[in-house]
Design an enzyme around this catalytic site. Structure first.
Site, PDB file in Angstrom:
ATOM      1  N   ARG A   1      11.154  -1.588  11.184  1.00  0.00           N
ATOM      2  CA  ARG A   1      10.107  -1.202  12.140  1.00  0.00           C
ATOM      3  C   ARG A   1      10.010  -2.204  13.282  1.00  0.00           C
ATOM      4  NH1 ARG A   1       4.884   0.255   8.575  1.00  0.00           N
ATOM      5  NH2 ARG A   1       3.968  -0.945  10.273  1.00  0.00           N
TER       6      ARG A   1
ATOM      7  N   LYS B   1       0.836  -1.217   0.000  1.00  0.00           N
ATOM      8  CA  LYS B   1       0.000   0.000   0.000  1.00  0.00           C
ATOM      9  C   LYS B   1       0.863   1.257   0.000  1.00  0.00           C
ATOM     10  CE  LYS B   1      -2.227  -0.730   3.918  1.00  0.00           C
ATOM     11  NZ  LYS B   1      -1.686  -2.014   4.376  1.00  0.00           N
TER      12      LYS B   1
ATOM     13  N   ARG C   1      -0.758  -8.879  13.451  1.00  0.00           N
ATOM     14  CA  ARG C   1      -1.335  -7.854  12.560  1.00  0.00           C
ATOM     15  C   ARG C   1      -2.206  -8.504  11.489  1.00  0.00           C
ATOM     16  NH1 ARG C   1       4.063  -5.230  11.017  1.00  0.00           N
ATOM     17  NH2 ARG C   1       2.937  -3.897   9.568  1.00  0.00           N
TER      18      ARG C   1
ATOM     19  N   ARG D   1      -9.423   1.338   8.942  1.00  0.00           N
ATOM     20  CA  ARG D   1      -9.104  -0.059   9.255  1.00  0.00           C
ATOM     21  C   ARG D   1     -10.256  -0.729   9.997  1.00  0.00           C
ATOM     22  NH1 ARG D   1      -3.146   0.976   9.255  1.00  0.00           N
ATOM     23  NH2 ARG D   1      -2.075  -1.018   9.130  1.00  0.00           N
TER      24      ARG D   1
ATOM     25  N   ARG E   1      11.603  -5.991   5.036  1.00  0.00           N
ATOM     26  CA  ARG E   1      11.261  -4.591   4.769  1.00  0.00           C
ATOM     27  C   ARG E   1      12.160  -3.649   5.560  1.00  0.00           C
ATOM     28  NH1 ARG E   1       5.213  -2.294   5.264  1.00  0.00           N
ATOM     29  NH2 ARG E   1       5.382  -2.713   7.497  1.00  0.00           N
TER      30      ARG E   1
HETATM   31  P1  AMP Z   1       0.964   0.815   9.066  1.00  0.00           P
HETATM   32  O1  AMP Z   1       2.143   1.726   8.977  1.00  0.00           O
HETATM   33  O2  AMP Z   1      -0.199   1.255   8.197  1.00  0.00           O
HETATM   34  O3  AMP Z   1       1.314  -0.644   8.836  1.00  0.00           O
HETATM   35  O4  AMP Z   1       0.427   0.907  10.570  1.00  0.00           O
HETATM   36  C1  AMP Z   1       1.235   0.488  11.636  1.00  0.00           C
HETATM   37  C2  AMP Z   1       0.413   0.366  12.898  1.00  0.00           C
HETATM   38  O5  AMP Z   1      -0.145   1.653  13.229  1.00  0.00           O
HETATM   39  C3  AMP Z   1      -0.787  -0.564  12.807  1.00  0.00           C
HETATM   40  O6  AMP Z   1      -0.451  -1.926  13.013  1.00  0.00           O
HETATM   41  C4  AMP Z   1      -1.661  -0.002  13.936  1.00  0.00           C
HETATM   42  O7  AMP Z   1      -1.161  -0.392  15.211  1.00  0.00           O
HETATM   43  C5  AMP Z   1      -1.440   1.507  13.804  1.00  0.00           C
HETATM   44  N1  AMP Z   1      -2.422   2.115  12.867  1.00  0.00           N
HETATM   45  C6  AMP Z   1      -2.164   2.735  11.684  1.00  0.00           C
HETATM   46  N2  AMP Z   1      -3.299   3.141  11.103  1.00  0.00           N
HETATM   47  C7  AMP Z   1      -4.304   2.760  11.934  1.00  0.00           C
HETATM   48  C8  AMP Z   1      -5.725   2.857  11.870  1.00  0.00           C
HETATM   49  N3  AMP Z   1      -6.343   3.414  10.828  1.00  0.00           N
HETATM   50  N4  AMP Z   1      -6.435   2.358  12.918  1.00  0.00           N
HETATM   51  C9  AMP Z   1      -5.829   1.798  13.984  1.00  0.00           C
HETATM   52  N5  AMP Z   1      -4.511   1.647  14.098  1.00  0.00           N
HETATM   53  C10 AMP Z   1      -3.740   2.117  13.075  1.00  0.00           C
END
Ligand code: AMP
Length: 213
Positions: free
Chosen positions: A157, A13, A168, A86, A125
């Site tokens: 990360r 994404k 996740r 989400r 990654r």
């Molecule tokens: P990402 O960078 O999109 O993979 O997000 C990393 C982490 O941030 C996720 O696993 C969640 O813990 C948190 N996070 C990011 N976006 C959201 C969202 N829209 N709702 C809830 N948690 C989020």
């Protein structure tokens, strides 16, 4: 034009959102990046606990972050949302926020990749604080460990560990996958096969977006 990118962690994404944002000249909004940039503040440190365990940060926090971000002037012509919504309450909130700004979602792209491939991708990654993402084998930086875009050091990360990734994926299936039917019912969903090369995926996305633009 407002585009939502759905898809499990590791589906690409962020990479596709970056490419699309450059082509369309509208901001790429990654809620994960916004949360990571807030580490060190009270709210950011609270969020980090959920993130490192691979859990979702509470809806109320995310909805307020997205409301603030979408009301900024650079979003007037639309944006690419990566990692939001989400959950169903987040999706309902998004429609309300956009309606209040006289805007709407134009397309939801669901990037699909099998679980086995996602786990392999996430362990290789590497990311940069500027938002750029690399894969050690399939999309390596020109100089090892250094971001091509801004020259800063890359890092892994904290939530890209195997245990956190597995959690996740469980959370994705339970909380986020229902959004596929939610947006299918609203005739906004387009499914993209995310197990191909970055270029092939971005070409297909560009064809879909151009048709709707
Ligand atoms: P990402 O960078 O999109 O993979 O997000 C990393 C982490 O941030 C996720 O696993 C969640 O813990 C948190 N996070 C990011 N976006 C959201 C969202 N829209 N709702 C809830 N948690 C989020």
């Amino acid at each position: 034009m407002n585009i939502v990118l759905l898809g499990p962690p590791g589906s690409g994404k962020g990479t596709q959102a970056t490419l699309l944002s450059e082509k369309l000249g509208i901001p790429h909004i990654s809620t994960g990046d916004i949360l990571r940039r807030s580490f060190g503040t009270e709210q950011g440190d609270r969020a980090a606990g959920y993130m490192n365990r691979g859990e979702l940060v509470p809806d109320s926090i995310l909805i307020s972050i997205v409301r603030d971000r979408l009301s900024q002037p650079d979003c007037r012509a639309g944006c690419i949302l990566d990692g939001y919504p989400r959950t169903i309450p987040q999706a309902d909130a998004l429609s309300h926020i956009l309606a209040g700004l006289n805007q709407k979602i134009d397309i939801v792209l669901d990037i699909e990749v099998p679980d086995s491939e996602l786990i392999a991708r996430l362990s290789s990654r590497r990311v940069c604080t500027c938002g750029a993402t690399y894969h050690l084998i399939f999309n390596p930086p020109q100089n090892p460990g250094v971001c091509d875009r801004c020259g800063k050091a890359l890092y892994q990360r904290d939530d890209d560990t195997e245990e956190s990734v597995r959690n996740r994926l469980i959370v994705y299936k339970k909380e986020t996958q229902p959004l596929i039917d939610y947006y299918k019912d609203r005739k906004l969903l387009v499914t993209i096969d995310g197990s191909r090369s970055i270029e092939q995926i971005s070409e297909e996305i560009w064809a879909v977006v151009s048709e709707n633009n």
